[in-house]
Design a protein around this motif. Structure first.
Motif, mmCIF file in Angstrom:
data_model
loop_
_atom_site.group_PDB
_atom_site.id
_atom_site.type_symbol
_atom_site.label_atom_id
_atom_site.label_comp_id
_atom_site.label_asym_id
_atom_site.label_seq_id
_atom_site.Cartn_x
_atom_site.Cartn_y
_atom_site.Cartn_z
ATOM 1 N N LEU A 159 0.804 -1.220 0.000
ATOM 2 C CA LEU A 159 0.000 0.000 0.000
ATOM 3 C C LEU A 159 0.833 1.264 0.000
ATOM 4 C CD1 LEU A 159 -2.619 -1.172 2.650
ATOM 5 C CD2 LEU A 159 -2.754 -1.354 0.174
ATOM 6 N N ASP A 160 2.159 1.146 -0.154
ATOM 7 C CA ASP A 160 3.078 2.279 -0.086
ATOM 8 C C ASP A 160 3.175 2.782 1.357
ATOM 9 O OD1 ASP A 160 3.529 2.118 -2.824
ATOM 10 O OD2 ASP A 160 1.839 3.445 -3.264
ATOM 11 N N ASP A 161 3.998 3.780 1.554
ATOM 12 C CA ASP A 161 4.246 4.341 2.889
ATOM 13 C C ASP A 161 4.613 3.250 3.890
ATOM 14 O OD1 ASP A 161 3.792 6.845 1.969
ATOM 15 O OD2 ASP A 161 1.746 7.002 2.727
ATOM 16 N N TRP B 82 2.480 7.137 9.905
ATOM 17 C CA TRP B 82 2.329 7.601 8.533
ATOM 18 C C TRP B 82 1.119 8.509 8.432
ATOM 19 C CZ3 TRP B 82 1.752 2.721 10.318
ATOM 20 C CH2 TRP B 82 0.457 2.164 10.288
ATOM 21 N N LEU C 289 -3.852 6.797 -0.009
ATOM 22 C CA LEU C 289 -3.509 5.675 0.847
ATOM 23 C C LEU C 289 -4.760 5.062 1.475
ATOM 24 C CD1 LEU C 289 -1.602 3.830 2.418
ATOM 25 C CD2 LEU C 289 -1.302 5.692 4.090
ATOM 26 N N TRP D 46 -6.038 1.261 0.831
ATOM 27 C CA TRP D 46 -6.109 0.438 2.043
ATOM 28 C C TRP D 46 -7.519 -0.144 2.196
ATOM 29 C CZ3 TRP D 46 -4.273 2.657 7.433
ATOM 30 C CH2 TRP D 46 -4.197 1.606 8.362
#
Length: 488
Positions: free
Chosen positions: A112-114, A135, A141, A145
């Protein structure tokens, strides 16, 4: 296998009741619940901040069930809606499932990045991990998510459904479909007319589901059993016209038919009968589906079955097939069992006890529809399956050569007989055609001339062995049988 399109989920929409997060600091509990820290402050002026509850241990793992995954998704979707629309939350928010980044036999992962990674481990494991302790929850995001959580929930529900199906099947000895079918049957006498109609619709749905389940199981098994297929059938999107065509389906049918000895002929858009009608080329997938669903094509199966029922035009000789398979005795039609190599296609009563005598009888009798057997590379008759001696092909060649010689002699004799009969027929025709003097002397004179002509032909063209044949023609002429039919 690594793919962004491992499962076909992008087209599946989900409506969920939102429950928005606020612009605040949150921690995530071990069960996936968002826990507000009580300090309401915004990062970058508008975004919420999320941290793992296990600070300062950033390796803490959050676990999900299908229920907690959907609850978390509802809060994230509500948060995204508030960021995008400065208005009250609607009753439902519509979104789409999200395909994973990687998917193997047991592991599915969404990155999901970060630093966030959502993972499903078959059959029931689901967790969230993070490379960082904190985060910023951007709209992008949160949306990714939430979509991943909804897909994860679907995976978990499916796993539990599969497990429930297996447990019920083990305890009852029936599949869930069979259990529901039996339950509907038991209730039939208690149902109203409307309920019975509804029950029939349910039965139709169950039948379709069972057919699809069988097809997916067979496809997976076929993929393992036939690694030489041009593409992995397990990777195809089953029942999706975009990725699996009727040609793929025909290939599966042909392989299954070959494996299970099913006498099937498959029509496709590439069949020469279709190409001939359209002047070459082939139909598109959609065009074939339109053709295949016409009444005429739908009648193909019943037409073949009706043809088989028609004694005057059966399309398949079942009795011959049973003989070839060694299921029926080729002498008395009695039911027999065992391999043809042992039974030679005959029951115990019709087969000599001595193996050599039995084999000699089989060779002398010839094949089922021929006086000869057809040798094959594996030492069996290619037509009836009986074992043949190693030198049978030599004996066959010699016997066939002798037969050809006898046939040549027979044809030569037939030609000589034919010439005699042609002459006799010509003489009789000439006698009929002559007009004028019908006196007894004239008739006698014509018969004498005809007799001499036939005798001359006998002396010049025929050996003594054919004298009796010419004598018969002469006798007909001598007796003046003007209407006699002389065969060749």
């Amino acid at each position: 296998m690594t793919t962004t399109d491992a499962i076909h989920v992008e087209s599946i929409s989900v409506a969920i009741e939102p429950n928005a997060l606020r612009w605040a600091r949150y921690a995530i509990g071990n069960d996936g619940e968002f826990i507000e820290r009580g300090v309401r402050w915004a990062r970058d002026g508008e975004h919420a901040v999320v941290e793992l509850a296990g600070l300062p241990d950033a390796s803490a793992t959050v676990t999900y069930t299908s229920t907690t995954a959907r609850t978390a998704a509802a809060r994230l979707l509500g948060y995204v809606h508030q960021l995008d629309h400065d208005e009250p939350l609607p009753e439902h928010v519509l979104t789409y499932l999200l395909a994973p980044d990687t998917r193997t036999a047991t592991d599915t992962t969404w990155h999901l990045d970060d630093g966030l990674a959502l993972r499903y481990l078959a059959p029931f494991g689901a967790s969230l991990t993070a490379e960082t302790a904190e985060w910023t929850l951007t709209a992008e995001l949160a949306a990714h998510w939430a979509r991943a959580l909804l897909t994860l929930a679907a995976e978990l529900d499916h796993a539990h459904a599969v497990a429930t199906r297996a447990v019920i099947a083990e305890r009852t000895g029936k599949t869930p479909t069979e259990n529901i079918w039996a339950w509907l049957t038991d209730l039939h006498h208690e149902l109203t007319a409307d309920q019975k109609r509804l029950a029939e619709r349910v039965r139709g749905v169950l039948a379709d589901e069972e057919r699809i389940a069988r097809g997916e199981t067979v496809t997976a098994a076929l993929d393992v059993a036939h690694p030489d297929l041009p593409t992995s059938l397990a990777d195809l999107r089953l029942l999706s016209r975009e990725t699996i065509t009727h040609e793929h389906a025909a290939q599966v049918i042909r392989l299954l038919a070959d494996r299970y000895a099913l006498p099937i002929y498959v029509w496709t858009a590439a069949s020469r009968y279709i190409r001939d009608q359209i002047g070459g080329g082939t139909l598109t997938e959609q065009e074939w589906l339109q053709v295949g669903r016409t009444v005429e094509m739908g009648n193909f199966g019943p037409m073949i079955e009706n043809e088989q029922d028609n004694n005057g035009g059966a399309s398949l000789n079942i009795q011959l097939a049973l003989y070839q398979a060694g299921v029926l005795c080729r002498k008395c039609d009695a039911r027999i069992t065992g391999e043809i190599a042992t039974t030679l296609g005959r029951c115990d009563e019709c087969r000599p006890a001595d193996p050599d005598e039995a084999m000699a009888e089989v060779l002398a009798a010839g094949c089922l529809d021929s006086e000869w057997h057809t040798p094959s590379s594996i030492g069996l008759c290619a037509d009836c399956g009986v074992p043949l001696p190693a030198d049978y092909h030599l004996a066959l060649a010699a016997a066939q050569a002798e037969q050809r010689k006898r046939e040549a002699v027979r044809q030569a004799v037939a030609m000589k007989k034919h010439r005699v009969m042609v002459t006799a027929r010509r003489l009789l025709a000439e006698n009929r055609a002559q007009a004028g003097d019908d006196s007894a002397e004239a008739k006698e004179r014509r018969l004498v001339m005809a007799t001499e002509e036939v005798r001359r032909l006998r002396d010049q063209d025929l050996e003594n062995g054919y004298a009796s044949f010419v004598a018969e023609a002469t006798r007909i002429i001598e007796h003046g049988d003007q209407d006699a039919k002389l065969g060749c």
